[in-house]
Design a protein around this motif. Structure first.
Motif, short mmCIF file in Angstrom:
data_model
loop_
_atom_site.label_atom_id
_atom_site.label_comp_id
_atom_site.label_asym_id
_atom_site.label_seq_id
_atom_site.Cartn_x
_atom_site.Cartn_y
_atom_site.Cartn_z
N VAL A 1 0.74 -1.19 -0.09
CA VAL A 1 0.11 -0.01 0.09
C VAL A 1 1.03 1.25 0.00
O VAL A 1 2.08 1.19 0.39
CB VAL A 1 -0.81 0.04 1.24
N ASP A 2 0.45 2.35 -0.21
CA ASP A 2 1.06 3.89 0.01
C ASP A 2 1.39 3.95 1.18
O ASP A 2 0.88 3.43 2.01
CB ASP A 2 0.21 4.74 -0.57
N GLU A 3 2.51 4.81 1.26
CA GLU A 3 3.24 4.91 2.64
C GLU A 3 2.03 5.53 3.73
O GLU A 3 1.91 5.20 4.92
CB GLU A 3 4.39 5.98 2.61
N ASP A 4 1.12 6.48 3.11
CA ASP A 4 0.22 7.17 4.03
C ASP A 4 -0.95 6.45 4.45
O ASP A 4 -1.58 6.87 5.08
CB ASP A 4 0.00 8.57 3.41
N VAL A 5 -0.92 5.08 4.17
CA VAL A 5 -1.96 4.44 4.63
C VAL A 5 -1.67 3.70 5.60
O VAL A 5 -0.53 2.87 5.85
CB VAL A 5 -2.34 3.09 3.31
N THR A 6 -2.51 3.75 6.76
CA THR A 6 -2.13 3.35 8.17
C THR A 6 -2.35 2.10 8.35
O THR A 6 -3.11 1.27 7.72
CB THR A 6 -2.55 4.24 9.25
N ALA A 7 -1.58 1.32 9.07
CA ALA A 7 -1.72 -0.07 9.80
C ALA A 7 -3.10 -0.09 10.02
O ALA A 7 -3.82 -1.26 9.85
CB ALA A 7 -0.75 -0.23 10.55
N GLU A 8 -3.52 0.84 10.71
CA GLU A 8 -5.00 0.70 11.34
C GLU A 8 -6.05 0.51 10.25
O GLU A 8 -6.87 0.08 10.65
CB GLU A 8 -5.22 2.16 12.31
N ARG A 9 -5.86 1.53 9.21
CA ARG A 9 -7.04 1.35 8.19
C ARG A 9 -7.06 0.13 7.33
O ARG A 9 -8.20 -0.49 7.20
CB ARG A 9 -6.40 2.71 7.25
N VAL A 10 -5.74 -0.48 7.18
CA VAL A 10 -5.61 -1.74 6.52
C VAL A 10 -6.43 -2.72 7.37
O VAL A 10 -7.21 -3.58 7.04
CB VAL A 10 -4.14 -2.31 6.18
N GLU A 11 -6.20 -2.82 8.89
CA GLU A 11 -6.55 -3.77 9.62
C GLU A 11 -8.00 -3.64 9.73
O GLU A 11 -8.80 -4.73 9.48
CB GLU A 11 -5.91 -3.82 10.95
N GLN A 12 -8.39 -2.51 9.66
CA GLN A 12 -10.02 -2.25 9.67
C GLN A 12 -10.72 -2.61 8.44
O GLN A 12 -11.84 -3.26 8.34
CB GLN A 12 -10.39 -0.63 9.99
N ALA A 13 -10.01 -2.42 7.14
CA ALA A 13 -10.48 -2.91 6.05
C ALA A 13 -10.39 -4.42 5.95
O ALA A 13 -11.58 -5.13 5.74
CB ALA A 13 -9.54 -2.48 4.86
N ILE A 14 -9.68 -5.08 6.57
CA ILE A 14 -9.64 -6.67 6.62
C ILE A 14 -10.76 -7.02 7.48
O ILE A 14 -11.37 -7.93 7.17
CB ILE A 14 -8.36 -6.84 7.37
N ARG A 15 -10.71 -6.65 8.89
CA ARG A 15 -11.90 -6.87 9.67
C ARG A 15 -13.29 -6.71 9.14
O ARG A 15 -14.13 -7.68 9.09
CB ARG A 15 -11.72 -6.30 11.11
N SER A 16 -13.39 -5.49 8.53
CA SER A 16 -14.71 -5.35 7.78
C SER A 16 -15.09 -6.19 6.66
O SER A 16 -16.15 -6.63 6.44
CB SER A 16 -15.21 -3.89 7.40
N ALA A 17 -13.96 -6.70 5.92
CA ALA A 17 -14.21 -7.64 4.80
C ALA A 17 -14.20 -9.24 5.25
O ALA A 17 -14.84 -9.83 4.52
CB ALA A 17 -13.09 -7.32 3.67
N GLY A 18 -13.76 -9.65 6.41
CA GLY A 18 -13.65 -10.78 6.90
C GLY A 18 -15.05 -11.43 7.09
O GLY A 18 -14.94 -12.68 7.27
N GLY A 19 -15.91 -10.69 7.39
CA GLY A 19 -17.27 -11.40 7.74
C GLY A 19 -16.94 -12.28 9.17
O GLY A 19 -16.11 -12.04 9.88
N LYS A 20 -18.13 -12.93 9.45
CA LYS A 20 -18.11 -13.86 10.86
C LYS A 20 -17.11 -14.85 11.00
O LYS A 20 -16.57 -15.22 11.90
CB LYS A 20 -19.43 -14.59 10.77
N LEU A 21 -16.55 -15.27 9.70
CA LEU A 21 -15.53 -16.36 9.98
C LEU A 21 -14.11 -15.74 10.30
O LEU A 21 -13.13 -16.61 11.00
CB LEU A 21 -15.37 -17.22 8.64
N LEU A 22 -13.79 -14.61 9.91
CA LEU A 22 -12.60 -13.91 10.46
C LEU A 22 -12.30 -13.73 11.91
O LEU A 22 -13.02 -13.01 12.63
CB LEU A 22 -11.91 -12.61 9.61
N GLU A 23 -11.43 -14.47 12.74
CA GLU A 23 -11.52 -14.46 14.15
C GLU A 23 -10.51 -13.28 14.34
O GLU A 23 -10.52 -12.57 15.18
CB GLU A 23 -10.94 -15.84 14.52
N GLY A 24 -9.25 -13.18 13.65
CA GLY A 24 -8.20 -12.38 14.00
C GLY A 24 -7.32 -12.12 12.72
O GLY A 24 -7.20 -12.65 11.89
#
Lengths: 356, 805
Positions: B724-747
């Motif tokens: 990702v671009d440098e200005d994309v924060t880890a927090e933003r990526v993690e949030q994107a992962i969590r919201s895309a993961g659905g019920k089956l994504l535990e962590g």
């Protein structure tokens, strides 16, 4: 004859198999022995496979011998395998041995400041006696710090020399010290008045906290220090209760082998007033330089709550009696841990903080 | 208060040894600070007889003496005094003696002649004021005997701490009364009636008091025709034992009577007081504007409008109760003495002595309060002694201005009340006996309520509770049975908030931080050093009387204390410093009386967690260690909703500083200290610093936690690396992962951040380990593949990233 020859052959095969197994130096060699004799294409297996072509009357005898030989060989291989496994384990253990005197790995945890340790210990003792913990502001009104504690208006403790005053921005201009009646509390006793104002008896509280006096720092003074205040207000509280409570406290805090004594003294906000001494821990009460030859160390001031203080705080002094006490955490810590200079408590020197 | 045992025994029989008496005094409220033996200082001084006296061969003014010091020994001593003759008996300091003035006698050669010892004067021995010649002893003095012993100088002195409520104990007579009360003996009371003669004092002296509240009583006596000179030995000894210096017979007598009876006295040279119409008009009034007075010590003192002064018709002649004037001081030429024995307002004396920095035995007694009913007796006693010692005639009568005589106070002591306050079971007779021994009058001694008359020398006894205190004090606190309060209806313990507060410290210590405490004071320069500005409407708390300019404020932040602490340690060679402090910070605002007091918790991390060891080299502590510490703290409080948000603060390094948010609110800050701030506090970086308000932390702490089912089916782990671009924060990526993961994504655990080969400049690779799990069944590869594929698609789209090859 052929039967004889056949069984001899089997036994000889068995003997050489056992010898080879016993000579195997490692598990791989041993496994090779097993395959050579007992594997699908093993020599013993081949003999056993040839049993079918023997005349039926010879078969039982040859079969018995063959099984015997196979069992012997298997058990020899198993025994050797166990030997080799034990040897391998031994070698691994030997290789993994460490110098147990090397330092362990740890992330050291932090320590509670000695003063906080002393305060907690004191608080715990009184919580055990059914007390609660109260607190009050460090920047206090003259009323709570002095007046309501029966301090006369001209008392030297109120002077700018002894007490820190802070600028009062309310626009009031108080008589005390000319410009302000807001002080850095000089003791934790104002908490007594605040508690009595806000709660009805029975009151059983201790109140630890920071206090301030305009003392130039030296080995036995710091302008900032910690006190622990105690207050009990209830029906039927006696001077004997005060004495029993503090004797219990001293035993818990300093140990059952230390003696206590309670001497009359004077404080403006208690009457009768007293000081409590604990027998000197260095000389055992015989008198030494530490206790200035007296055998005793003064550790706290106390007394029965003065009826005037009850009056200021709005408590019925005929119905209720009470007692109060106050002690300095620094002094107790210094006495107990033999600390020659109180300034070390405020220096944040990590070497000191890690000692306790 | 210094108490000579010899003197005390003259006033009250004491069978106890000094140490035992001291113990009784300690246990009845008169603390004994020291027990001194006096007279030891002049051990080694013996009585000698001058055997011969010859001119020193090399010095005109010196004598060569031979002195018989007993035991057949004769010493050769060179001597400069002129007042002696052969056959005189004199005190001789032998070699090795240290005199009270600190001089140690050595064998010496004086102008070429050997001298073994010294013939002494009174002043050298501290037994008088006479310095002009040797102390000539009476003929009967035994040669060779110890001088101190022969003179009866050996004495034990108890140094007593008199509490401010007991002005009556600032006298020998008062101590004798106290000793009598605690030992059961009977004390005598010293008094004298002077023989009077000549014209009445009132013919020559008038007294006017402007404001009786400042001077309830003023008495003046006149003694005519005295001869001022040195005091007799016994008087000198008494004055010395009391800790004063002998001056002259008149002054020594006033001091003696003060020590004896507690009444300060002042002697004026009556001849130097102004007269009008032949009369001395003594006045007591407040000083006027611009008035000044040269006091006994020769200093010209500017007087304030609330300074109480004694005047004659020409103006101020003394500071009431504090110090006399130089002009009217008793001197060798004094013939007539006007003796003042008065009572002044304690507060007035206290103010004056404090303002002028003048503290004397007299002022300290007035400050604590003297008994107006004792003035006349003290005046009589001193006048009689003056007549006896200094000669002269006491004029008849005392000029006494005492408009409102103070009467004894009537109090009631309920026996049952006393026992219920004390937890004792004393009878009315026991209580009456105690009070009677203290000099109080008790009527109806056997009744349920004692009628008690309190004499005016005990101004501290005003209420029933004061009498109860006297009962337990003399009965002995050691004789009260210890008990514990029996009251029902109490329950001890800490509140939830108090317990949570403890948990903050526990978490920080577990994370490796030391608990510390620093001063609550702050330096106004800290604002500049940190570049700190308080929010609009808040101002720092200023001390009116700080100890120093560097401590002129109360701290509004814990940061300076922590920075100073790190610097203190670094300068002492300790580089690994991890500290936290929990304590109050203060700000105020215009219109406020008391400041706002908030509890903050702050911490500092410098160096490493520990020094490198044989197999472990910990990294230099930085921002993320600080963040980790906060994470541990949040976890211990059960705070789940927290995050850091990049923010700039002048004292923190830009790009390495953040606000701490809990539940959406800013509760503090965390970051690495900016370079100029490090310089200002003489500290070496990097230092991670954080500060949090405890109140919102405690409010956000979790309550009771509810059990969550433990997973029963296995998880599937898949890694994903996103560029990702440098200005994309880890927090933003993690949030994107969590919201895309659905019920089956535990962590999702970030396990690698990579820049460099294979990743374009200005971009970075973030690698996450993803855990998929179903609470209902074991997931198949197909299940996971479907979800994962969808996740990758959504996340890359959301953050503008791509999968790293």
């Amino acid at each position: 004859m052929r039967q004889m020859r056949m069984t001899d052959e089997l036994r000889s095969l068995g003997r050489s198999g056992v010898a080879e197994a016993e000579a195997a130096d490692d598990l791989a060699t041993l496994d090779a022995v097993r395959v050579a004799y007992l594997g699908k294409k093993g020599s013993l297996t081949a003999v056993l496979r040839g049993l079918g072509s023997l005349p039926s009357e010879e078969r039982p005898e040859v079969g018995r011998v063959a099984n015997e030989v196979r069992a012997e060989l298997e058990s020899a291989i198993d025994a050797r395998r166990a030997e080799l496994a034990a040897k391998a384990l031994e070698e691994r253990v030997a290789a993994e041995a460490v110098d147990v005197t090397l330092p362990g790995r740890r992330r050291p945890a932090g320590h509670v400041h000695l003063i906080d340790q002393v305060v907690r210990e004191i608080v715990d003792i009184f919580v055990g006696l059914g007390y609660r913990v109260a607190s009050g502001p460090e920047v206090e009104l003259d009323w709570y710090n002095f007046t309501a504690l029966n301090t006369p208006p001209d008392h030297p403790a109120r002077s700018l020399q002894d007490t820190f005053y802070v600028k009062d921005l309310s626009g009031d201009r108080a008589a005390v010290a000319g410009e302000s009646d807001v002080v850095l509390r000089t003791h934790t006793s104002p908490v007594q008045v605040r508690v009595m104002e806000s709660a009805k008896p029975p009151i059983y509280i201790v109140a630890p906290g920071r206090c301030y006096r305009r003392d130039i720092p030296d080995p036995s003074h710091t302008p900032q220090f910690n006190q622990i205040e105690g207050l009990v207000v209830d029906e039927g509280i006696t001077f004997g209760d005060l004495k029993g409570t503090l004797e219990h406290f001293v035993r818990e805090m300093f140990g059952a082998d230390r003696r206590t004594r309670i001497r009359p003294h004077f404080f403006g906000f208690t009457e009768p007033s007293a000081e409590v001494d604990v027998s000197c821990g260095i000389c055992g009460g015989h008198g030494c330089r530490f206790c200035k030859g007296t055998g005793w160390l003064e550790i706290l001031g106390c007394g029965m709550v003065d009826p005037n203080v009850f009056g200021y705080a709005g408590v019925d002094a005929e119905r209720y009696t009470g007692f109060a006490f106050g002690m300095g955490a620094e002094r107790i810590a210094a006495l107990r841990h033999d600390i020659p200079d109180l300034r070390v408590f405020l220096e944040s020197d990590v070497r000191f903080l890690r000692q306790f | 208060m210094r108490v000579s045992m010899k003197w005390l025994r003259e006033l009250v029989p004491v069978d106890l040894a000094p140490a035992e008496l001291a113990d009784r005094l300690d246990m009845t409220g008169t603390a004994v600070e020291a027990i001194e033996t006096v007279g030891q200082e002049i051990e080694g001084v013996v009585i000698g007889r001058i055997v011969s006296k010859e001119r020193h061969p090399n010095a005109e003014k010196l004598w060569l003496t031979k002195v018989d010091v007993g035991g057949g020994e004769t010493l050769q001593i060179v001597c400069g005094a002129q007042n002696f003759k052969v056959g005189d008996k004199v005190p001789v300091a032998t070699v090795g003696t240290t005199l009270p003035n600190g001089v140690t006698i050595k064998k010496a050669k004086l102008r070429g002649v050997e001298s073994v010892g010294m013939n002494c004067s009174a002043i050298e021995l501290g037994v008088g004021s006479e310095a002009s010649g040797l102390l000539i002893l009476p003929d009967e003095a035994p040669v060779g005997a110890s001088f101190a012993e022969w003179r009866g100088m050996s004495d034990t002195v108890l140094d007593l701490e008199i509490t401010p409520n007991r002005p009556d104990c600032l006298s020998m007579a008062g101590i004798a009364r106290e000793v009598a009360a605690i030992t059961g003996a009977t004390a005598g009371k010293p008094s004298s009636t002077p023989e009077e003669g000549g014209a009445p004092a009132s013919d020559e002296v008038t007294v006017t008091v402007d404001d009786p509240s400042l001077c309830p009583r003023y008495t003046a006596r006149l003694i005519r025709g005295v001869k001022v000179g040195p005091s007799p030995d016994w008087l000198v000894q008494r004055v010395l034992a009391s800790g004063s210096r002998p001056v002259s017979n008149i002054v020594d007598i006033t001091n003696y009577v003060m020590f004896e009876l507690g009444q300060p006295l002042h002697a004026f040279d009556a001849g130097r007081l102004a007269r009008e119409g032949g009369k001395i008009a003594i006045g007591v009034r407040l000083a006027g504007e611009g008035e000044h007075l040269v006091t006994l010590d020769g200093k010209d003192r500017q007087l304030a409008a609330d300074t109480l002064v004694i005047t004659d018709s020409s103006g101020a002649v003394a500071l009431a109760g504090v110090m006399g004037g130089e002009d009217t001081e008793v001197s060798a030429e004094t013939v007539d003495v006007l003796l003042e024995s008065a009572c002044f307002d304690p507060a007035s004396v206290s103010r004056t002595s404090r303002r002028l920095g003048l503290f004397s035995e007299a002022s300290s007694r007035f400050e604590k309060g003297v008994d107006p009913n004792g003035c006349a007796a003290a005046s009589d006693r001193a006048a009689a002694l003056i007549a006896k010692i200094a000669g002269g005639e006491v004029a008849p009568g005392v000029v006494d201005e005492y408009p409102a005589p103070r009467s004894p106070l009537a109090l009631t002591l309920r026996v049952a009340r006393a026992n219920s306050v004390l937890g004792t079971d004393l009878g009315p007779h026991e209580m009456s006996d105690i009070l009677g021994r203290l000099g109080l009058g008790v009527a109806d001694a056997g009744g349920e309520a004692l009628a008690v008359e309190v004499p005016t020398f005990r101004p501290d006894l005003e209420r029933e509770i004061d009498l109860i205190e006297e009962v337990v004090r003399v009965h002995g606190m050691e004789n009260v049975t210890p008990t514990l309060p029996a009251g029902p209806g109490r329950a001890g313990g800490l509140t939830r908030e108090q317990r949570l507060r403890e948990r903050i410290g526990e978490a920080l210590r577990a994370a490796g931080l030391e608990d510390t405490m620093s001063y609550s004071f702050a330096d106004p320069a800290d604002f500049g050093r940190l570049g700190w500005e308080l929010p609009e409407g808040e101002v720092p708390v200023e001390l009116l009387n700080p100890m120093s300019e560097e401590q002129a404020l109360l701290r509004w932040t814990l940061a300076p204390g922590l920075l100073r602490a790190v610097s203190h340690n670094q300068r002492r060679g300790v580089d690994d410093v991890h500290l936290y402090e929990m304590g109050a910070v203060f700000v105020t605002a215009p219109g406020r009386k008391q400041p706002k007091e908030r509890t903050h918790v702050g911490g500092a991390l410098a160096g490493r967690w520990h020094r490198p060891t044989w197999d472990d080299e910990p990294p230099q502590l930085d921002f993320f260690d600080g963040k980790g510490v906060f994470g541990a703290l949040a976890e211990s409080l059960g705070i789940e909703r927290w995050k850091l948000r990049a923010a700039e603060m002048p004292w923190l390094q830009p790009g390495r500083s953040a606000e701490v948010l809990v539940g959406g609110d800013v509760v503090g800050w965390l970051g690495e200290v900016a370079a100029p701030v490090l310089d200002a506090y003489e500290a070496r970086g990097p230092i991670v610093l954080f500060e949090l308000q405890t109140e919102p932390l405690l409010r956000s702490a979790a309550g009771v936690r509810v059990f969550e089912e433990l997973p029963r089916f296995p998880a599937v782990e898949l890694d994903i690396a996103l560029v990702v671009d440098e200005d994309v924060t880890a927090e933003r990526v993690e949030q994107a992962i969590r919201s895309a993961g659905g019920k089956l994504l535990e962590g999702a655990r970030l396990f690698d951040v990579y820049r460099g080969q294979g990743v374009a400049a200005g971009r970075k690779s973030l690698a996450f380990a993803l855990t998929y799990r179903s609470p209902e069944r074991t997931l198949t590869d197909e299940d996971v593949a479907a979800v994962h594929e969808k996740l990758v698609r959504k996340v890359t789209a959301a953050v503008g990233g791509e999968l790293r090859g």
